[in-house]
Design a protein around this motif. Sequence first.
Motif, short mmCIF file in Angstrom:
data_model
loop_
_atom_site.label_atom_id
_atom_site.label_comp_id
_atom_site.label_asym_id
_atom_site.label_seq_id
_atom_site.Cartn_x
_atom_site.Cartn_y
_atom_site.Cartn_z
N GLY A 4 14.56 38.95 -40.00
CA GLY A 4 15.37 40.16 -39.85
C GLY A 4 16.62 39.92 -39.02
O GLY A 4 17.25 38.86 -39.09
N ASP A 5 16.97 40.90 -38.18
CA ASP A 5 18.24 40.87 -37.44
C ASP A 5 18.39 39.65 -36.55
O ASP A 5 19.48 39.08 -36.45
CB ASP A 5 18.38 42.13 -36.58
CG ASP A 5 18.70 43.37 -37.40
OD1 ASP A 5 19.11 43.22 -38.56
OD2 ASP A 5 18.52 44.49 -36.88
N ALA A 11 11.45 40.52 -35.10
CA ALA A 11 12.59 40.80 -35.98
C ALA A 11 13.86 41.09 -35.21
O ALA A 11 14.95 41.05 -35.79
CB ALA A 11 12.27 41.99 -36.90
#
Length: 410
Positions: free
Chosen positions: A116-117, A95
Amino acid sequence: MAPDVTSLIESIASDIAALCAGPDRQPGTAQNRAATDYAIGVLRATGAVVTVLPFEVPEWIAGSATLDVAGLTYPLHPGPYSAAVAHTTNLVTAATVEDLGLLREEARDAVILLHGDIAREQLTPRAYPWYSNPAHAAIYVTLESLAPAAIIAATGKNPAMTAAREPFPLIEDPAFPIPTAYCALAEGDALLSHAGDVVRVEIDSSVRPSSGVQPVARIGRGTSGRRIIVAGHLDSTWGSPGALDNAAGAVTAISVARLLAADPPSASVEIVPFNGEDHATSPGEVAYLDANPDGFGDVALMINVDGSGFRGSPAALSSYGVSAQIDAVIDAVLADFPDIDRGPEWFASDHAIFAMRGVPSLAITSRDFGDLWESIAHTTHDVADNLDYELIAQVAFAIEKIIRQVDALD
């Protein structure tokens, strides 16, 4: 004799229909070659002298992609320029950049799910000619060192980098060797529950060598020793008809050629339908710069049209490094065109190449460009029905008037 408003609008309608006939106009494709051939023919018909700059470019042939796990099949999108793969292995996830760095042998020959990020913005291609992103380059290096069988990215929407496309491909790099795919956030969330499980990934995708051309049309007597450049990129991103982004801009530039042809100015006016603004390697722009090794010190003005002609939205003009004298010319011309306003600076198009080199530049887009960028651009919804042909004609007439007045300056 120069065309009147009615005849120019009719020509614009024909031009748009010709350019938007296919699903997209990515350089290297048959649709792109048809579009450049059309533009070259129309420009030559005005009496312009057209030079053709050839370039090599990879062509992506997209198929389908899936991931099977625990008796379920998840649909994926093959990544642009991905290699093909059909492989059974384990699924691992990351992530963040830190998560990715912690992966070791478990990632080798596995499928890595990025979410995610780390998957919030598209990675800049390492060979992109206009700028680099060291953080993105480091991610590429890490991914290659891990040597997975494939990479899947769960992505949402990031208008700043990929316009309205949702989900967007995290990796769009012709030189990246690892097979890639991407999926919507919902599919990504579902796949996370299978971390560590055995999965079957299949990506049908291939790349082959291809070619394209960058047309450059010249109109004008060339007696002043100055050049004026009018551009609007001809290509579109893959999977989008590209009416606003940017058949309308290319057709505006072509229309300026029609308007200038009856009475060529003393400057040499180059009409440049750039062929690569929406491509990972910008091949047409690079070919044009290579054809100008002495630079652009003789350019009095560069005018770029991108995203203009949106139905219901006035055009917006912004300037970059122009003199007070030319700025006064622009104000005087815009007074006669109520549907063209002054707008804010923006740099996500071909005028930035020139503005960053100190060339006096103008950019013309739509006042509501932000709305069209987030809802239409880079999708199948970017169709000709969104265009206002009369507004496109008015922008062409305004550019012609600016050119003639700048041409008359001492």
